[in-house]
Design a protein around this motif. Sequence first.
Motif, PDB file in Angstrom:
ATOM      1  N   GLU A 337       0.677  -1.026   0.057  1.00 14.58           N
ATOM      2  CA  GLU A 337       0.032   0.182   0.093  1.00 14.58           C
ATOM      3  C   GLU A 337       0.969   1.162  -0.165  1.00 14.58           C
ATOM      4  N   HIS A 338       1.862   1.111   0.642  1.00 12.96           N
ATOM      5  CA  HIS A 338       2.875   2.308   0.962  1.00 12.96           C
ATOM      6  C   HIS A 338       3.414   2.767  -0.633  1.00 12.96           C
ATOM      7  N   PHE A 339       4.102   1.474  -1.219  1.00 17.22           N
ATOM      8  CA  PHE A 339       4.360   1.816  -2.593  1.00 17.22           C
ATOM      9  C   PHE A 339       3.522   2.266  -3.595  1.00 17.22           C
ATOM     10  N   SER A 340       2.182   2.036  -3.230  1.00 14.33           N
ATOM     11  CA  SER A 340       1.047   2.151  -4.370  1.00 14.33           C
ATOM     12  C   SER A 340       0.679   3.684  -4.187  1.00 14.33           C
ATOM     13  N   ASN A 341       0.671   4.172  -2.985  1.00 13.12           N
ATOM     14  CA  ASN A 341       0.427   5.478  -2.582  1.00 13.12           C
ATOM     15  C   ASN A 341       1.414   6.363  -2.916  1.00 13.12           C
ATOM     16  N   LEU A 342       2.678   5.830  -3.215  1.00 13.56           N
ATOM     17  CA  LEU A 342       3.876   6.730  -3.357  1.00 13.56           C
ATOM     18  C   LEU A 342       3.669   6.903  -4.972  1.00 13.56           C
ATOM     19  N   GLN A 343       3.297   5.956  -5.646  1.00 14.21           N
ATOM     20  CA  GLN A 343       3.101   6.040  -7.155  1.00 14.21           C
ATOM     21  C   GLN A 343       2.246   7.198  -7.548  1.00 14.21           C
ATOM     22  N   SER A 344       1.227   7.085  -6.617  1.00 15.88           N
ATOM     23  CA  SER A 344       0.113   8.324  -6.959  1.00 15.88           C
ATOM     24  C   SER A 344       0.526   9.441  -6.661  1.00 15.88           C
ATOM     25  N   ARG A 345       1.323   9.592  -5.575  1.00 13.47           N
ATOM     26  CA  ARG A 345       1.658  11.070  -5.292  1.00 13.47           C
ATOM     27  C   ARG A 345       2.947  11.325  -6.208  1.00 13.47           C
ATOM     28  N   TYR A 346       3.734  10.503  -6.827  1.00 16.96           N
ATOM     29  CA  TYR A 346       4.644  10.956  -7.514  1.00 16.96           C
ATOM     30  C   TYR A 346       4.549  10.135  -8.913  1.00 16.96           C
ATOM     31  N   PRO A 347       3.806  10.491  -9.775  1.00 12.99           N
ATOM     32  CA  PRO A 347       3.502   9.524 -11.003  1.00 12.99           C
ATOM     33  C   PRO A 347       4.730   9.353 -11.925  1.00 12.99           C
ATOM     34  N   LYS A 348       5.319  10.458 -12.203  1.00 14.40           N
ATOM     35  CA  LYS A 348       6.195  10.674 -12.997  1.00 14.40           C
ATOM     36  C   LYS A 348       7.778  10.013 -12.472  1.00 14.40           C
ATOM     37  N   LYS A 349       7.578   9.916 -11.003  1.00 18.59           N
ATOM     38  CA  LYS A 349       8.962   9.521 -10.345  1.00 18.59           C
ATOM     39  C   LYS A 349       8.936   8.237 -10.101  1.00 18.59           C
ATOM     40  N   VAL A 350       7.928   7.590  -9.819  1.00 22.04           N
ATOM     41  CA  VAL A 350       7.812   6.133  -9.082  1.00 22.04           C
ATOM     42  C   VAL A 350       6.649   5.473  -9.794  1.00 22.04           C
ATOM     43  N   SER A 351       7.261   4.142  -9.930  1.00 18.44           N
ATOM     44  CA  SER A 351       6.530   3.132 -10.613  1.00 18.44           C
ATOM     45  C   SER A 351       6.434   1.893  -9.560  1.00 18.44           C
ATOM     46  N   ALA A 352       5.263   1.476  -9.061  1.00 19.39           N
ATOM     47  CA  ALA A 352       5.104   0.188  -8.103  1.00 19.39           C
ATOM     48  C   ALA A 352       4.465  -0.845  -8.849  1.00 19.39           C
ATOM     49  N   LYS A 353       4.947  -1.798  -9.484  1.00 15.85           N
ATOM     50  CA  LYS A 353       4.107  -2.942  -9.786  1.00 15.85           C
ATOM     51  C   LYS A 353       4.130  -4.277  -8.841  1.00 15.85           C
ATOM     52  N   LEU A 354       3.142  -4.128  -8.453  1.00 11.07           N
ATOM     53  CA  LEU A 354       3.073  -5.103  -7.129  1.00 11.07           C
ATOM     54  C   LEU A 354       2.462  -6.576  -7.762  1.00 11.07           C
ATOM     55  N   THR A 355       3.458  -7.366  -8.271  1.00 12.99           N
ATOM     56  CA  THR A 355       3.237  -8.417  -9.100  1.00 12.99           C
ATOM     57  C   THR A 355       4.535  -9.220  -9.091  1.00 12.99           C
ATOM     58  N   PHE A 356       4.331 -10.528  -9.421  1.00  9.63           N
ATOM     59  CA  PHE A 356       5.523 -11.397 -10.004  1.00  9.63           C
ATOM     60  C   PHE A 356       5.441 -11.574 -11.374  1.00  9.63           C
TER      61      PHE A 356
END
Length: 477
Positions: A337-356
Amino acid sequence: MKVLFVASECDPFIKTGGLGDVVYSLPKYLNKIGVEARVVIPNYSDIKVNFKSKMKFIKSFKVPMSWRSQYCGVLQYEEGGVTYYFIDNEYYFKRQGIYGFYDDGERFSFFDRAVMTMIKEIDFKPDVIHCHDWHTGMIPVLYKNEFISDPFYRHIKTIYTIHNLLFQGVFPPEVLGDLLNLTDHLYYNGSVEFYGCSSFMKGGINYSDKITTVSDTYAKEIQTPLYGERLDGLLRYKSEELIGIVNGIDYSTYNPETDGYIYKKYNTTTLNNKVVNKLRLQEELGLGVSKDTPMVAIVSRLVKQKGINILIPILDILLEKDIQLVILGTGDREYEEHFSNLQSRYPKKVSAKLTFNNGLAHKIYAASDMFLMPSLFEPCGLGQLIALRYGSLPIVRETGGLKDTVTSYNEESHEGNGFTFGPYNSQDLLYTIERALSFYGNKEIWSSIVRKAMEQDNSWETSAYKYRELYEELTEK
Ligand code: ADP
């Protein structure tokens, strides 16, 4: 020399982490140096259909489990000169996922006895049974307490490799009698007993002829209370039989010169092509497209072991800088959840793919400039080895295999292939990332470290020979 590898996972059939990589690549290397290594794992329903359709049924028999008798089929598959066996039983293995079920104790009790029974049924008598992690810990126990009395099995040696001491396979004491047909003598003599339960890990440690773990430093660390997971006393007692052999990676799977997953292939003389991987990945992930922005990557299980909780408090400070963070992983919900929120807050700087996603993992290793592994503990770690091979400089905490494979860049001697820190806290991690970023600005220095990292030999060459020596030493006795 015949060796049977027994494990709960093996890439490319099924993999959740480094264990799967090792059980795939080490037998391949051993076969090249005159050891006939075969592999056996459960026939999970999650194994991909393209493999299942090529498996050959070779035998079925019954496996006694106390008052039950369970069906066991043996399927066989060959690839790259290695023979793989799959233990088939739909009741235990036809489910989504491979671990974490209420009856894992029963599933792997069945698996361990099924493997021991299989050896005679298919008439493949190995010189050494090489067991990996808790799922196979009862094999040495069954061997020394039961199978050894059958002349067919005599003179087999067992090796038990600890890939992660955290996961121990601890179940109610009844597993011994109710599932494994063993007497409770093993509980009362303390050889399998663990704080009122039965421990597969402890059984493996106590009954195998040799214990190995996956790096020299981890072999020492687990003999201390801090890393010993309440087995440090036993491991100190067994220290003569315990050695560390560092893992390698499969150089044909992980090779930026030939990797079919990445956008543009490259080597140390064509580092410009590495940049193409970054630009294309930035595009694919919706990040800002810029060749000069350092890309920091994480490809990992998102769990406490991996140091995520010292990383989280400094992410906002880091993201004030011109950097990008690419995360690929699955794990604890709070971290996801933390990484997914971070991606929403920094869409051009953070990508969080929560999968294998194996293909995406390769792309990230190729595209990124830095690879983060601030682990609390790390038996060996393969992520940093793959990152080195792809010229993504590892930023790691000095623990376990990270300490043995990454050396911090020294601006005076120009030695080092990454950036390291010791104390487990956010400040030291932040300082080390900032230090890495400061060198990133100097293209000449950076590419010289990258080249050195890519040239470092982390293949199985050396370690496979060490395993062969160990097998030879054991069977000579
Ligand atoms: P561990 O075995 O503790 O999980 P390692 O670093 O030894 O950690 O091995 C992890 C392996 O799993 C590496 O090959 C890494 O690339 C791969 N991996 C981890 N998470 C993912 C993911 N989400 N998608 C694809 N590959 C992954």
